[in-house]
Write an enzyme that holds these catalytic residues in place. Structure first.
Site, PDB file in Angstrom:
ATOM      1  CB  CYS A 126      -0.936  -0.005   1.203  1.00 55.34           C
ATOM      2  SG  CYS A 126      -1.961  -1.475   1.261  1.00 55.34           S
ATOM      3  CG  HIS A 266      -2.908   3.191   2.774  1.00 55.95           C
ATOM      4  ND1 HIS A 266      -3.625   2.927   1.629  1.00 55.95           N
ATOM      5  CD2 HIS A 266      -2.893   2.024   3.486  1.00 55.95           C
ATOM      6  CE1 HIS A 266      -4.013   1.664   1.638  1.00 55.95           C
ATOM      7  NE2 HIS A 266      -3.590   1.103   2.749  1.00 55.95           N
ATOM      8  CG  ASN A 296      -6.705  -0.701   2.093  1.00 60.58           C
ATOM      9  OD1 ASN A 296      -6.080  -0.313   1.107  1.00 60.58           O
ATOM     10  ND2 ASN A 296      -6.103  -1.218   3.149  1.00 60.58           N
TER      11      ASN A 296
END
Ligand code: UT7
Length: 393
Positions: A126, A266, A296
């Site tokens: 990520c 993030h 996400n």
């Protein structure tokens, strides 16, 4: 030193920067709400909302990572009214590539008609998008590149076990892209900070499908191709590293936290962001969040959020923005940028728009044509060489 001085012998020193001149995003049409998931999993809207902040996510149907990356990239090129021929490098941050090889970046480069560009995939979980921005920045500051396309794109639904409530509710699919161009102004990337701790690799991993455990009937039966995560450990790591990554990148640029207008983290969990805000003694209103809409999306989450913030006018000329990622590896990365005073959507010039349209159409027919012609050439060659000893010409 965040900016490279490239004219130290001149009367006035000019700072070269990697400036963002184009942005684009893509989210698949299909939306899956928490209630939709609660119908097939032992979970509830209330649990997902309160534990993560996520309300819905977009899931790809019949689309792989490259297709979403291409859509976001074309949008970024359109916004900047840029010519794909001028691209020197296409970087795709992803951990869900279309294939182990060729790279997704090559698929994107080809579909854009970016015939002068190199193409690289980058896997830093990520944190991948911030890592890719750092690489692009270095390539531009060194003078090696003038224009670089950086994309974060993920089809997390291809990697997540939809029967595992601990992960299935968290992730979504999508792509975001930024176009970076060398500039002599004072806007663009001011500093970057990267980090990794491989000792935590097993906290977030896909056990099979690589060279350590190649795909086999057993690995498939054992569901070892799905993402496994120790959520609590990753949560703890994130709340520790996010504030540190923000402080580091800001001090590297010689600025104070007060100078930062927006933090785009993030988009994994609102509670991680709240913990970071508390540690930094910053208002939550300075953190841009859109995970309620997309979940996400791993390496795509930061460019999607940035793109949305620019489009809805949250980001204004001259503002300082910190991007901060964390994830599999373990990895973390932060980027500080100053939004350019003159950066806005370009009014497309007709012939450039037409040129891009032609390039994209050409890319769509070029590969089938190439296959066809090599097939025809092969048949002709066999015909011509028929009769030669041992089939040799
Ligand atoms: O981008 C990659 C980075 N990844 C992350 O940032 C993820 C970081 N971790 C997290 O965000 C959180 O740890 C999670 C959202 C994954 C989990 O939240 P949590 O508050 O840490 O929950 P937990 O794992 O401690 O589980 C609490 C309870 C458990 O039940 P018991 O043992 O208390 O009876 C779980 O089985 O919640 C249960 N649970 C669920 N319940 C309903 C776990 N997942 C679910 C679910 N629905 N989807």
């Amino acid at each position: 030193m965040s900016a490279w001085s490239w004219a130290s012998t001149g009367m006035s020193e000019v700072q070269r920067h990697a400036e963002i001149v184009g942005w684009g995003m893509y989210a698949p049409e299909r939306v899956v709400t928490n209630d939709d998931l609660a119908q097939v999993l032992d979970t509830s809207d209330e649990w997902i909302r309160t534990r993560t902040g996520i309300e819905r996510r977009h899931l790809a149907v019949g689309e792989a990572t490259a297709a979403m990356a291409i859509a976001a990239a074309r949008e970024a090129l359109r916004v900047a009214d840029a010519d794909p021929y001028d691209l020197g490098l296409v970087l795709v941050a992803t951990m869900t590539p279309d294939y182990p090889t060729p790279s997704t970046a090559c698929l994107v480069q080809y579909a854009l008609g970016a015939i002068h560009a190199g193409a690289i995939d980058l896997n830093a979980g990520c944190s991948g998008f911030c890592y890719a921005l750092s690489v692009a920045n270095a390539a531009i500051l060194s003078g090696e590149q003038e224009m670089v396309l950086v994309i974060g794109a993920e089809t997390m639904s291809s990697m997540v076990d939809m029967d595992d409530r601990a992960t299935a509710v968290l992730f979504g699919d999508g792509a975001g892209a930024l176009l970076l161009r060398a500039s002599d102004g004072n806007a663009g990337i001011l500093s970057t900070w990267l980090g990794a701790d491989g000792s935590g690799g097993d906290m977030l991993m896909v056990p099979a499908g690589g060279s350590a455990l190649p795909a086999s009937a057993e690995t498939v039966a054992g569901r070892q191709h799905y993402l496994t995560m120790d959520g609590n450990q990753v949560f703890r790591f994130a709340t520790r590293i996010v504030p540190r990554a923000i402080e580091q990148v800001v001090s590297r640029a010689g600025l104070e936290l007060d100078a930062v207008d927006w933090i785009i983290p993030h988009q994994a969990n609102t509670r991680i962001v709240e913990a970071a805000a508390k540690r930094l003694n910053m208002e939550m209103s300075r953190f841009y969040l859109n995970l309620q809409e997309y979940g996400n999306t791993s390496a795509a989450s930061i460019p999607i959020a940035l793109c949305e913030a620019v489009r809805n006018g949250s980001i204004q000329p001259g503002q300082h923005i910190v991007l901060v990622g964390f994830g599999a590896g373990l990895t973390w990365a932060s980027v500080l940028l100053r939004w350019g005073p003159s950066v806005q959507e370009a009014r497309p010039i007709f012939y450039r728009r037409l040129w891009r349209w032609l390039l994209y159409r050409w890319a769509a027919i070029h590969r089938p044509l190439r296959r066809l012609s090599s097939g025809a050439w092969g048949r002709a060659r066999r015909l011509l060489t028929r009769g030669a000893p041992n089939g040799q010409d």
